[in-house]
Enzyme design. Structure first.
Site, mmCIF file in Angstrom:
data_model
loop_
_atom_site.group_PDB
_atom_site.id
_atom_site.type_symbol
_atom_site.label_atom_id
_atom_site.label_comp_id
_atom_site.label_asym_id
_atom_site.label_seq_id
_atom_site.Cartn_x
_atom_site.Cartn_y
_atom_site.Cartn_z
ATOM 1 N N ASN A 38 0.854 -1.194 0.000
ATOM 2 C CA ASN A 38 0.000 0.000 0.000
ATOM 3 C C ASN A 38 0.895 1.251 0.000
ATOM 4 O O ASN A 38 1.710 1.440 0.904
ATOM 5 C CB ASN A 38 -0.888 -0.048 1.250
ATOM 6 N N ASP B 34 -0.148 4.502 -0.038
ATOM 7 C CA ASP B 34 -0.828 5.729 0.396
ATOM 8 C C ASP B 34 0.104 6.675 1.157
ATOM 9 O O ASP B 34 0.022 7.898 1.015
ATOM 10 C CB ASP B 34 -1.997 5.395 1.339
ATOM 11 N N HIS B 35 0.949 6.085 2.003
ATOM 12 C CA HIS B 35 1.724 6.936 2.914
ATOM 13 C C HIS B 35 2.836 7.704 2.213
ATOM 14 O O HIS B 35 3.319 8.702 2.734
ATOM 15 C CB HIS B 35 2.249 6.106 4.081
ATOM 16 N N HIS C 122 -5.609 3.579 -1.721
ATOM 17 C CA HIS C 122 -6.963 3.935 -1.269
ATOM 18 C C HIS C 122 -7.229 5.357 -1.723
ATOM 19 O O HIS C 122 -6.599 6.295 -1.243
ATOM 20 C CB HIS C 122 -6.998 3.818 0.260
ATOM 21 N N ARG D 136 -9.354 8.124 -1.193
ATOM 22 C CA ARG D 136 -10.370 8.525 -0.210
ATOM 23 C C ARG D 136 -11.212 9.658 -0.749
ATOM 24 O O ARG D 136 -10.768 10.433 -1.598
ATOM 25 C CB ARG D 136 -9.699 8.948 1.094
ATOM 26 N N ARG E 34 -7.009 12.718 0.765
ATOM 27 C CA ARG E 34 -5.955 13.167 1.682
ATOM 28 C C ARG E 34 -4.587 12.585 1.338
ATOM 29 O O ARG E 34 -3.573 13.095 1.756
ATOM 30 C CB ARG E 34 -6.311 12.846 3.123
ATOM 31 N N HIS E 35 -4.563 11.443 0.636
ATOM 32 C CA HIS E 35 -3.243 10.936 0.204
ATOM 33 C C HIS E 35 -3.240 10.706 -1.311
ATOM 34 O O HIS E 35 -2.799 11.576 -2.053
ATOM 35 C CB HIS E 35 -2.739 9.742 1.029
ATOM 36 N N GLU F 168 -8.593 0.313 -3.185
ATOM 37 C CA GLU F 168 -9.454 0.361 -2.000
ATOM 38 C C GLU F 168 -10.368 1.574 -2.113
ATOM 39 O O GLU F 168 -9.897 2.680 -2.413
ATOM 40 C CB GLU F 168 -8.627 0.507 -0.727
ATOM 41 N N THR G 19 -7.134 6.460 10.042
ATOM 42 C CA THR G 19 -7.004 5.358 9.081
ATOM 43 C C THR G 19 -8.301 4.558 9.140
ATOM 44 O O THR G 19 -9.180 4.873 9.946
ATOM 45 C CB THR G 19 -5.776 4.477 9.413
ATOM 46 N N THR G 20 -8.437 3.551 8.252
ATOM 47 C CA THR G 20 -9.690 2.801 8.198
ATOM 48 C C THR G 20 -9.946 2.096 9.535
ATOM 49 O O THR G 20 -9.165 1.239 9.941
ATOM 50 C CB THR G 20 -9.624 1.755 7.070
ATOM 51 N N GLU H 57 -11.301 -9.515 2.950
ATOM 52 C CA GLU H 57 -10.016 -9.188 3.595
ATOM 53 C C GLU H 57 -10.328 -8.997 5.068
ATOM 54 O O GLU H 57 -11.113 -8.111 5.433
ATOM 55 C CB GLU H 57 -9.403 -7.917 2.999
ATOM 56 N N HIS I 280 -3.949 -4.725 7.655
ATOM 57 C CA HIS I 280 -4.090 -3.535 8.511
ATOM 58 C C HIS I 280 -3.213 -3.631 9.746
ATOM 59 O O HIS I 280 -3.329 -4.572 10.512
ATOM 60 C CB HIS I 280 -5.535 -3.247 8.941
ATOM 61 N N GLY I 281 -2.320 -2.664 9.843
ATOM 62 C CA GLY I 281 -1.489 -2.526 11.040
ATOM 63 C C GLY I 281 -0.336 -3.511 11.135
ATOM 64 O O GLY I 281 0.395 -3.504 12.130
#
Ligand code: PXP
Length: 262
Positions: free
Chosen positions: A17, A19-20, A53, A55, A59-60, A80, A110-111, A161, A204-205
């Protein structure tokens, strides 16, 4: 090694991912660091899938990033998105291989939590059919709860998922009892989803240390990892970070295969 044996032990595919990278770029405006360049480096490091993702608040990842990812990245994409008419229209235009439907709240960092498939069953069922008609494989990002898993299967999604956030957070907090409880909840969820004929992904995470126990679950065919992988990349570079996460996945899968053959 025989390629079939290799596939069986090499473990789940890794979706990276990005996004960051876009979050960092957007902190200053301008074009650096470039998430598409990061996606290319991730593919060079062995990423099987590029995940992003888009959004509602952009935002990203932004619309122009999506167009460039589609044009410039040669591996499968996992888009996503929230279940909104705007996102469905964009997805139909972009035609990614995979779509992961997620819940989305503007205020969240985050989600948080999974999609409430049971609570908006007819809407999700209709969207699964619409995206299948567009040629996308749909996965629903849900908690490992029996009600959500059964609703996902009835809605016609080929994949779920399962949300690993609670497990990963318990690992980070050093709470071994809670981590074990969350791991068992995920194991039961994976088995239940598989029994209903669903493909099972997870994410996630996850960090370098918590990825292995999820990768070792025999049902898991894809992992989607972003924040910790991008954080690790700050120190070792994107390609090496992907290699390190892939190595953790392969190690866990080999250990499971070895234990099963004893
Ligand atoms: N899977 C889904 C559905 C997500 O929404 C996210 C976060 O965008 C991830 C996986 C990756 O989570 P993380 O960035 O914490 O690794």
């Amino acid at each position: 090694m025989n390629p079939h044996v290799f596939a069986a032990v090499s473990g789940p595919l890794l979706g990276v991912n990005i996004d960051h990278i876009a979050t960092l770029r957007n902190a200053r405006g301008g074009s650096h660091p470039d998430p598409v360049l990061a996606a290319r480096a991730a593919v060079d490091g062995g990423a099987d899938i590029i995940t992003f993702h888009l959004r509602e608040d952009r935002r990203h990842i932004r619309d122009a990033d999506v167009q460039r990812i589609k044009a410039e990245i040669g591996v499968a994409l996992n888009f996503e998105a929230a279940v909104t008419d705007e996102m469905l229209g964009i997805i139909e235009q972009v035609q990614p291989e995979n779509v992961c439907l997620v819940p989305e709240r503007r205020q969240e960092i985050t989600t948080e939590g999974g999609l409430d498939v049971a609570g908006q069953f007819h809407r999700v069922q209709g969207v699964c059919a619409r995206l299948a008609a567009a040629g996308c494989q749909v996965s629903l990002f849900i908690e490992a709860s029996r009600a959500q898993i059964e609703a996902s299967a009835r809605a016609g999604a080929p994949c779920v998922e399962l949300h690993t956030g609670a497990y990963a957070n318990a690992c980070e907090a050093g709470d071994a009892a809670l981590a074990q409880h969350e791991l068992e909840r995920l194991q039961q969820g994976m088995a239940a989803a598989r029994a209903l004929g669903l493909q099972t992904h997870a994410g996630h995470g996850l960090t370098l240390s918590s990825t292995g126990s999820i990768a070792a679950m025999p049902e898991v065919s894809e992992l989607h990892i972003g924040h910790a992988l991008v954080g690790h990349a700050l120190f070792v570079g994107m390609e090496q970070s992907v290699r390190d996460f892939k190595a953790a996945i392969v190690r866990a899968s080999l250990a499971r295969a070895a234990a099963a053959s004893r």
